[in-house]
Design a protein around this motif. Structure first.
Motif, mmCIF file in Angstrom:
data_model
loop_
_atom_site.group_PDB
_atom_site.id
_atom_site.type_symbol
_atom_site.label_atom_id
_atom_site.label_comp_id
_atom_site.label_asym_id
_atom_site.label_seq_id
_atom_site.Cartn_x
_atom_site.Cartn_y
_atom_site.Cartn_z
ATOM 1 N N GLY A 218 -10.168 -9.046 2.289
ATOM 2 C CA GLY A 218 -9.384 -7.948 2.838
ATOM 3 C C GLY A 218 -9.395 -8.029 4.354
ATOM 4 O O GLY A 218 -10.444 -8.253 4.957
ATOM 5 N N ILE B 205 -5.580 -9.859 1.147
ATOM 6 C CA ILE B 205 -4.787 -8.639 1.153
ATOM 7 C C ILE B 205 -4.963 -7.966 2.509
ATOM 8 O O ILE B 205 -5.984 -8.150 3.173
ATOM 9 C CB ILE B 205 -5.176 -7.663 0.018
ATOM 10 N N ILE C 15 -5.401 -4.465 4.465
ATOM 11 C CA ILE C 15 -5.791 -3.067 4.261
ATOM 12 C C ILE C 15 -5.784 -2.387 5.621
ATOM 13 O O ILE C 15 -6.635 -2.654 6.473
ATOM 14 C CB ILE C 15 -7.184 -2.939 3.620
ATOM 15 N N GLU D 142 -2.006 -2.898 1.493
ATOM 16 C CA GLU D 142 -2.533 -1.563 1.217
ATOM 17 C C GLU D 142 -2.505 -0.751 2.511
ATOM 18 O O GLU D 142 -3.256 -1.031 3.446
ATOM 19 C CB GLU D 142 -3.970 -1.651 0.686
ATOM 20 N N TYR E 245 -12.066 1.674 -0.843
ATOM 21 C CA TYR E 245 -12.388 0.265 -1.096
ATOM 22 C C TYR E 245 -12.692 0.020 -2.570
ATOM 23 O O TYR E 245 -12.280 -1.001 -3.142
ATOM 24 C CB TYR E 245 -13.556 -0.176 -0.216
ATOM 25 N N VAL F 178 -9.373 -0.100 -4.339
ATOM 26 C CA VAL F 178 -8.641 -1.333 -4.036
ATOM 27 C C VAL F 178 -9.213 -2.499 -4.836
ATOM 28 O O VAL F 178 -8.470 -3.287 -5.439
ATOM 29 C CB VAL F 178 -8.685 -1.636 -2.522
ATOM 30 N N MET G 287 -14.506 -7.668 3.343
ATOM 31 C CA MET G 287 -13.585 -6.993 4.255
ATOM 32 C C MET G 287 -13.839 -7.477 5.671
ATOM 33 O O MET G 287 -14.987 -7.553 6.124
ATOM 34 C CB MET G 287 -13.790 -5.475 4.183
#
Length: 204
Positions: free
Chosen positions: A6, A118, A120, A145, A155, A158, A171
């Motif tokens: 992330g 991804i 975020i 996201e 989180y 997700v 992350m």
């Protein structure tokens, strides 16, 4: 084993806080005749914090908070031309080019060959979508996201949505408050990438 990465957006992939810093400096100049130096920052932050639950993060909430702060400081004597100036600052911020941090494109290209990623990010939906589109980075990500807040619950949700266990998620971001600590609280891994400046609300 890491299965999904992330990535935060603002001040991790592209510059963001300098836009706000420059407008705060101009806000000081605009209201210098009303408020002693050194007081305005505290007053503005108090209003921003109070308004987060109503307006959320991003330029629009920032502009409304500047206007509200200015009205309070001037005792309601803020001139309409000054309100227009603050609104114009907001429009300029929303239309500003998305300036990538050095090496971001190459880093995402290399990382994407190893692991799915991804994005975020928190903030205003339209503003974040617009910045992402202007950045040209969207094709690197498996998913996007855009959330109103980043906490352990977000989180956890997700990770569940992408079918990844906490130990398989990492992350990456510049904010200890939003990117690192809540991800760790959710059981995931986190990589801190500090930026040269940060909004006081993101400090711990």
């Amino acid at each position: 084993m890491i299965e999904l990465v992330g990535l935060d957006a603002d001040d991790t992939l592209w510059h963001n806080e300098p836009l706000y810093t420059r407008r705060r400096e101009r806000f000081h100049d605009l209201l210098a005749r009303y408020e002693p130096e050194g007081v305005l920052d505290d007053r503005l932050y108090e209003v921003e914090l109070r308004n987060l639950q109503h307006f959320g993060y991003g330029v629009k909430g920032f502009v409304l908070s500047m206007i509200e702060t200015a009205i309070e400081i001037t005792g309601g004597r803020l001139e309409s031309a000054d309100v227009r100036t603050i609104i114009d600052w907001g429009r300029d911020m929303l239309a500003s080019p998305t300036e990538l941090l050095d090496g971001v494109g190459e880093a995402l290209e290399a990382l994407g060959k190893q692991l799915p990623m991804i994005l975020i990010t928190k903030g205003d939906l339209l503003d974040q979508q617009s910045k992402l589109a202007r950045s040209g980075l969207g094709h690197h990500f498996k998913g996007i996201e855009i959330v109103s807040e980043k906490d352990a619950r977000v989180y956890t949700n997700v990770m569940a949505r992408y079918g990844v266990p906490p130990e398989g998620f990492v992350m990456v971001g510049n904010s200890l408050r939003s990117d690192i600590l809540p991800a760790i609280e959710a059981g995931a891994h986190a990589v801190y990438v500090p930026y040269e400046m940060s909004w006081i609300h993101e400090r711990v």
